[in-house]
Design a protein around this motif. Structure first.
Motif, PDB file in Angstrom:
ATOM      1  N   TYR A   1     -52.790   0.097  55.542  1.00  0.00           N
ATOM      2  CA  TYR A   1     -51.966   0.877  54.611  1.00  0.00           C
ATOM      3  C   TYR A   1     -52.668   2.170  54.196  1.00  0.00           C
ATOM      4  CZ  TYR A   1     -48.530  -2.882  53.970  1.00  0.00           C
ATOM      5  OH  TYR A   1     -47.554  -3.819  54.170  1.00  0.00           O
ATOM      6  N   ALA A   2     -53.973   2.050  53.941  1.00  0.00           N
ATOM      7  CA  ALA A   2     -54.741   3.238  53.518  1.00  0.00           C
ATOM      8  C   ALA A   2     -54.731   4.299  54.609  1.00  0.00           C
ATOM      9  CB  ALA A   2     -56.171   2.831  53.186  1.00  0.00           C
TER      10      ALA A   2
ATOM     11  N   CYS B   1     -51.211   5.882  54.832  1.00  0.00           N
ATOM     12  CA  CYS B   1     -50.907   6.755  53.702  1.00  0.00           C
ATOM     13  C   CYS B   1     -51.813   7.989  53.664  1.00  0.00           C
ATOM     14  CB  CYS B   1     -51.052   5.990  52.384  1.00  0.00           C
ATOM     15  SG  CYS B   1     -49.845   4.653  52.207  1.00  0.00           S
TER      16      CYS B   1
END
Length: 779
Positions: free
Chosen positions: A774-775, A778
């Motif tokens: 996710y990091a 994003c």
């Protein structure tokens, strides 16, 4: 018609010929060579056949010779002539017939002759008792002793000796004590022959104190008495005392006889006292006893146990007529010194020399097959054993179970076990060990339970075999239960049991328990230290393993090849190149540098330490390579980023005819993964299944998934996981999840993480990897 015997410097004739002469005309030539084997020609009357007493003497001479040469058929012919003259109910000749049949091993015929005697005398009973004892019928001998007394015959020294020898053969201590009381009541305790029999009986019955007591009270001691006491000490684990008595005996101006030398040599063999044994050997040569078979056999046994096989060969080669016992000792000496192939060759030579194996020979030969292992030869021996009638012998059955177990034929081992007419603790231990060795640990544990249900109490060997089964299954809980039974049975203090416990706990991941057992042991041997060092290395305590390696030597224990292998594994795990090099020097100094297992461990250690050049040098200096050797060098190159060289080594391995195994292909797939070579990875994965018939394990699938994932082939990687034939696929999904992080595939990453959550809710790795995905997405 078979000749009764052939002896140097004497003329022998068939028993039938002499029997015919007895019934024929008188011999005119009293100096005929026909009589040289019986008595001096001058003592024969020309009309000897007409003289009743001379005829009796002839029959006695013939019966004696038939017994000495085990010529049973000839003895029966002599018996037929005795019947012809109606002498078969004569007590004097009847006693000699009993003795002849007993010497030839035919106790049914011996008993039949005895039962036909109208007036059996004390000598008749004694001869029958002696024959029973000699042929292994101790209980029958003692029953004869009882019946003799009921018939009103008071025992004489010879009767007591026979009864005591029967007790010795049966290890019947209480009965022996009763007969001892009767000896005292008869006033014969001071009789040197009876005293010797008492010492022998107590020694065989494991009551050394009583043997010493009888020996100490004897007013006169001859060589036979000293022999009995020396043997008693040697048989009961007091070999040093036996040798001390041997020296004391000579100090009393008693000359050792062959039996004395045998007892002393057996004591040396049990102590491994080579120097003392060689000293006794010199005395044997000086006494002229070296050529005697029983002495030669004891020397072969001594040198075999002391690791001097060449000396054993020399002694054996110097014997003119070695018997089956001597051949068996030489065969065993070869096995004890790692020459099992030579042992089996000797078995063939023995049979070519016309000597048939006995049960002891077969036991040794089966042990040779087990150590090789040679299943085909073992099966041939099994057939010969059946033909010889030894299959029902309990020690032979136990050896067959052991041989089949060691040769990987568990079904045949079980067949032998189930067909055994009698079993003992060794039988159960052997089948338990066979199951454990062949990957049937659970069956071994079931058999352990059945053994106790059948009323057999486990001994220390049984416990060791059962612990090995727990080790193979990694069943810590069951191992702990067996440990409790060992403590209750009082076997925990034995070195072999403590070592098995250390090994079991170490392999089951219970390092603290392994260490506790090790620390409590009052005595340790090299194998114990090896087990503890391996337990440390296996459970991540590699520094402690190396500390133990040093402590072991400080306590005076010399490392063997197993010690070095475990210590090198510890160095490999720590990437401790400096210590590894020191151990390498110690290996060279110990003369182990040509051993393949150590070469493999050195290649692995240098590879793990990044010293490829040294790994390749060690590999090149090895006398030959097995599949582990090739795996070690392939892994060394693959792990150090030399994937192409690893693949080249694999092709060289195949060219040299070494068949790859599962670890080989795991190394190849790892090399392909590091190189990013999907094409090669697919090729080796398919070749493993199709060309080599190897069923992939989870590790192979994970390696393939890692290769596909690194290369971005995520669809193919996920498809491979969904079709996995193995149950536990957590590591496979985690591998895919890692690939999703590299390539930023959020949707597939979530899918992979959810599968891990279901399979292993306690695992935190998917949370970390998913948050990283996710990091990245994003960012």
């Amino acid at each position: 018609m078979r000749m009764i015997a052939r002896k140097q410097n004497a003329t022998w004739v068939p028993a039938t010929k002499l029997c015919n002469l007895i019934a024929a005309k008188p011999i005119s030539d009293a100096s005929s060579p026909l009589f040289k084997d019986t008595t001096a020609a001058s003592s024969w009357n020309v009309n000897w056949v007409l003289d009743r007493s001379t005829r009796f003497a002839s029959f006695v001479s013939l019966l004696k010779r038939c017994g000495q040469t085990k010529a049973l058929n000839d003895g029966r012919l002599v018996h037929a002539h005795i019947k012809r003259y109606k002498y078969d109910r004569n007590t004097f000749l009847g006693n000699w017939l009993v003795r002849m049949y007993g010497d030839c091993g035919s106790m049914e015929e011996a008993r039949a002759v005895f039962d036909d005697l109208p007036y059996p005398d004390l000598f008749s009973w004694t001869v029958l008792m002696k024959s029973y004892t000699k042929n292994g019928y101790g209980r029958e001998a003692l029953e004869c002793f009882r019946q003799m007394q009921l018939c009103g015959n008071s025992p004489v020294p010879a009767s007591f000796v026979c009864a005591l020898n029967a007790c010795a053969s049966l290890a019947a201590l209480e009965k022996g004590r009763q007969i001892h009381a009767a000896v005292v009541g008869s006033g014969y305790e001071g009789h040197v022959t009876v005293g010797s029999a008492l010492v022998n009986m107590y020694g065989k019955c494991r009551s050394l104190e009583e043997a010493r007591s009888v020996f100490g009270r004897l007013p006169d001691r001859n060589v036979v008495c000293w022999n009995a006491m020396i043997s008693a000490c040697s048989q009961n684990g007091h070999a040093k005392e036996a040798l001390s008595l041997f020296d004391q005996m000579q100090g009393k101006d008693l000359k050792p006889d062959p039996v004395t030398f045998v007892c002393a040599l057996d004591a040396c063999a049990s102590l491994g006292a080579l120097a003392k044994g060689q000293e006794i050997h010199v005395a044997i040569v000086d006494s002229g006893c070296e050529g005697q078979v029983i002495v030669g056999t004891a020397l072969v046994n001594l040198y075999g146990k002391c690791g001097r096989l060449e000396n054993a060969r020399t002694v054996f080669g110097g014997l003119l007529h070695p018997n089956v016992v001597c051949w068996s000792a030489m065969i065993k000496a070869c096995i004890q010194n790692g020459n099992s192939k030579e042992a089996l060759d000797l078995l063939d030579q023995m049979q070519c020399a016309g000597i048939m194996p006995d049960h002891i020979t077969y036991v040794s030969a089966l042990d040779a097959c087990a150590s090789l292992p040679d299943l085909e030869k073992g099966q041939v021996l099994h057939t010969a054993i059946i033909a010889s009638g030894y299959e029902g012998h309990i020690t032979v059955g136990n050896s067959l179970i052991n041989m089949y177990g060691k040769c990987g034929s568990l079904e045949q081992a079980k067949n032998v076990f189930h067909q055994m007419p009698r079993r003992n603790e060794v039988s159960w231990s052997s089948i338990i060990a066979a199951c454990a060795q062949n990957g049937h640990g659970m069956e071994a544990l079931v058999l352990f339970s059945h053994m106790q249900v059948d009323g057999f109490k486990p001994d220390h060997v049984t416990f060791v075999c059962t612990l090995d089964a727990c080790t193979a299954l990694a069943t810590l809980e069951r191992g702990q239960m067996i440990h409790a039974s060992i403590v209750d049975s009082g076997y925990e203090g034995l070195v072999v049991v403590g070592t098995a416990l250390v090994n079991m706990y170490g392999r089951c991941g219970s390092f603290e328990n392994a260490r506790n057992v090790f620390d409590r042991m009052s005595h340790r041997n090299v194998i114990t230290w090896n087990a503890m060092i391996a337990a440390c290395a296996r459970n991540g305590h590699c520094k402690e393993a190396l500390n133990l390696f040093n402590q072991m030597q400080a306590y005076g224990f010399k490392p063997d090849e197993v010690t070095f292998v475990s210590s090198l594994d510890a160095c490999a795990s720590l990437a401790d190149l400096e210590t590894g090099k020191k151990i390498h020097v110690a290996i060279i100094d110990s003369g182990y540098d040509r051993l393949v297992p150590l070469g493999n461990a050195l290649v692995n250690m240098y590879g793990k330490c990044g010293c490829l050049q040294q790994a390749r040098r060690v590999f090149g200096q090895m006398p030959h390579w097995n599949v582990i050797s090739w795996n070690s060098i392939i892994v060394a190159y693959a792990q150090n980023g030399h994937g192409k060289e690893a693949l080249q080594l694999f092709h060289e391995m195949q060219y040299r005819g070494v068949k790859p195994d599962q670890i080989t292909f795991l190394s190849l797939l790892g090399a392909c993964s590091h190189m990013g070579s999907v094409f090669d990875g697919r090729h080796y994965f398919q070749s493993m299944i199709q060309d080599h018939g190897i069923v992939p394990r989870l590790e192979h699938y994970v390696c393939m998934i890692d290769l596909l994932g690194r290369a971005g082939n995520l669809d193919e990687a996920e498809n491979l996981i969904t079709n996995l034939p193995v149950a536990n696929e957590v590591s496979a999904w985690l591998c895919l999840l890692g690939a999703c992080r590299i390539h930023g595939d959020v949707e597939r990453g979530v899918r992979a993480a959810n599968r891990v959550f279901k399979l292993d809710p306690e695992n935190v790795a998917p949370y970390v990897l998913l948050s990283n995905i996710y990091a990245t997405a994003c960012g």
